[in-house]
Design an enzyme around this catalytic site. Structure first.
Site, mmCIF file in Angstrom:
data_model
loop_
_atom_site.group_PDB
_atom_site.id
_atom_site.type_symbol
_atom_site.label_atom_id
_atom_site.label_comp_id
_atom_site.label_asym_id
_atom_site.label_seq_id
_atom_site.Cartn_x
_atom_site.Cartn_y
_atom_site.Cartn_z
ATOM 1 N N CYS B 104 -32.574 -13.612 21.174
ATOM 2 C CA CYS B 104 -32.885 -12.392 21.914
ATOM 3 C C CYS B 104 -31.974 -11.283 21.421
ATOM 4 O O CYS B 104 -30.783 -11.483 21.317
ATOM 5 C CB CYS B 104 -32.659 -12.613 23.400
ATOM 6 S SG CYS B 104 -33.645 -13.955 24.022
ATOM 7 N N ILE B 105 -32.532 -10.144 21.106
ATOM 8 C CA ILE B 105 -31.665 -9.073 20.646
ATOM 9 C C ILE B 105 -31.840 -7.847 21.515
ATOM 10 O O ILE B 105 -32.704 -7.789 22.341
ATOM 11 C CB ILE B 105 -31.895 -8.705 19.174
ATOM 12 C CG1 ILE B 105 -33.237 -8.026 18.965
ATOM 13 C CG2 ILE B 105 -31.780 -9.928 18.309
ATOM 14 C CD1 ILE B 105 -33.299 -7.307 17.668
#
Lengths: 410, 105
Positions: B104-105
């Site tokens: 997840c960014i």
């Protein structure tokens, strides 16, 4: 009278309440929004408190001021969601029934998840900056800091605003330089990722910035424990990094309400359809912002882009029409790089951040994946846009909910 | 996307060396991927993790992250780093014939 219930009056929930109040007839739909307190935090501003750019009062305002007329705002802890019965139980036992539920309960840091983190040294040599209290305590510590080793560690992913830890070390480099202590300070950035960032092009460019600013990178470092006595962080594979000042990004989890309601994954984030934002478990439950389990950034820009798709889908489900699968994971984030400059990234589920110009292709004025003073002023102006446009669910000129490839150099 | 020969089978892989089609996977392939990754021979403890990853991916459509693995097996975080060093979630997915878990960014 039909009932729409929104849980959480942060960025996502507040914005959604404004959009839906405009979209739904007041004589057909009652809209209620619930939060546990009346303190709205402008979270992008927390980064600036340790460096004395903002004070705590600059980032905190009453939630009630931003809830639009015609929406009922209840300040109360939320005990449990009972989605099979379409109702929510508040802390005092009150039951709220709904036809449609929007969950926007966000994410929170849980430093207790890491062994030793909140023991010796918590808020004396170990600090977070994801809460106003943590950011203010860190400001005081930085004020007294007279050199040594400053370590920033990201414990595990996902985190809110994944670029904020990098911004912190860039700003620390600037702040300590201006204050004359940079030459006796070593700055280290420890991350569980294999580079400065998750996506290859951005990781390479940001990694290069770290080198230029003489900031050490410790990749693949997953923090297993903090030893505040020895002032050492230890990874799961037994590597150690000593520190004089530790700035930590603790484990993030969804709201405790989600855990109590047994609606979340192992971190309390709610399984959500990546393109429609409908919960995977219940047809009349939708999720937006940090509360989802989606592999998009936990960031205000994402909540903003999701908001347009969600408004459309709420209206569609009310009309009995099929949902659109419009959300593409779009995120748009400024990266403060210190010395009055910033960079900007724009990306989605499939397209990594690329260099280019934004929002007008070929012109800008903002530069993607490059430092500029204009980008910095863009970030500073954003606080006004946040309080005055974004929370009111207004469209922001030139910014589309779907990512565009125009103006990007691939 | 390219194809490569692993344990005598023609396998589709992406640029990062992750298998694209979990149905092409079998235990022989896992053993060879483990040799490539420097963690061979695979023990019962490795297999407990691999079995969970395969099962969970089939159910959820995405490979589990390391926290999900430790929560659903009796393998601790510490042990995960011994079994699948450095990036245990990523390495476990690779040996299980799954795509890279989405960071997840």
């Amino acid at each position: 009278m039909k009932k729409m219930l929104i849980l959480g009056a942060g960025t996502a929930g507040t914005m959604m309440s404004a959009k839906m109040r405009r979209a739904l007839p007041a004589d057909e739909w009652q809209i209620t929004i619930v939060d546990q307190d009346d303190r709205h935090i402008y979270q992008p501003g927390l980064l600036f408190i340790p460096f004395d750019v903002y004070r705590a009062r600059d980032v905190v305002k009453p939630r009630s001021r931003y809830i639009p007329p015609g929406v009922r705002f209840i300040v109360s802890p939320i005990d449990v969601i009972e989605p099979d019965d379409s109702r929510v139980r508040l802390g005092d036992g009150t039951l709220l029934h709904y036809d449609l539920l929007v969950i926007a309960t966000g994410s929170r840091i849980v430093p207790e998840e890491t062994e030793g983190m909140t023991d010796t040294g918590w808020q004396t040599s170990t600090f977070d900056f994801y809460t106003p209290e943590g950011a203010v305590a860190l400001r005081n510590a930085l004020d007294d800091f007279d050199g040594g080793r400053l370590v920033l560690n990201v414990v595990e992913m996902p985190i809110k605003c994944p670029i904020a830890p990098l911004e912190f070390v860039f700003l620390a480099d600037w702040f300590l330089t201006v204050n004359g202590t940079r030459d006796r300070t070593e700055i280290i950035y420890a991350t569980p990722l294999d580079g400065a960032f998750t996506k290859p092009r951005a990781s390479e460019i940001l990694g290069h910035m770290l080198e230029e600013k003489n900031i050490g990178l410790e990749p693949l470092f997953s923090t297993g424990s903090v030893d505040g006595e020895k002032q050492v962080i230890r990874s799961w594979d037994d590597r150690e990094i000593g520190y004089d000042l530790l700035v930590t990004i603790p484990t993030h989890m969804g709201s405790e309400t989600i855990e109590n309601s047994d609606m979340g994954d192992e971190l309390g984030f709610i399984p959500t359809h990546p393109n429609t934002l409908q919960s995977k478990g219940w047809e009349n439950v939708f999720v937006l912002g940090d509360a989802t389990d989606l592999p998009s950034s936990k960031a205000g820009s994402v909540a903003h882009f999701q908001g347009e798709v969600l408004e459309n889908n709420l209206l569609r489900i009310i009309d009995g029409r099929e949902l659109t699968e419009e959300f593409d994971g779009h995120a748009n984030c400024f990266i403060e790089t210190g010395f009055g400059k910033a960079a900007l990234i724009d990306f989605n589920y499939d397209v990594e951040p690329l260099p280019g110009r934004f929002p007008v292709p070929g012109i800008g004025p903002l530069r993607l994946l490059q430092e500029s003073e204009m980008n910095h002023w863009g970030k500073m102006a954003f606080r006004w846009i946040y309080w005055n446009m974004l929370l009111k669910g207004a469209e922001i000129p030139g910014i589309q909910s779907r990512m565009s490839m125009d103006g990007k150099w691939s | 996307m390219t194809t490569t020969m692993i344990a005598g089978h023609e396998i589709e892989i992406n640029d990062d060396g992750f298998m694209l089609n979990p149905d092409q996977w079998n235990p022989e392939i896992a053993n060879e991927l483990a040799v490539e990754a420097g963690i061979a021979p695979l023990t019962d403890r490795h297999w407990e993790v691999i079995d969970f990853c395969r099962r969970d991916n089939a159910e959820k459509g995405t490979p589990p992250g390391v926290r999900r693995i430790t929560k659903n097996t009796d393998v601790s975080m510490k042990e995960m780093y011994t079994l699948f060093p450095k990036g245990p979630g990523i390495l476990a997915a690779r040996v299980s014939g799954l795509t890279k878990p989405k960071g997840c960014i």
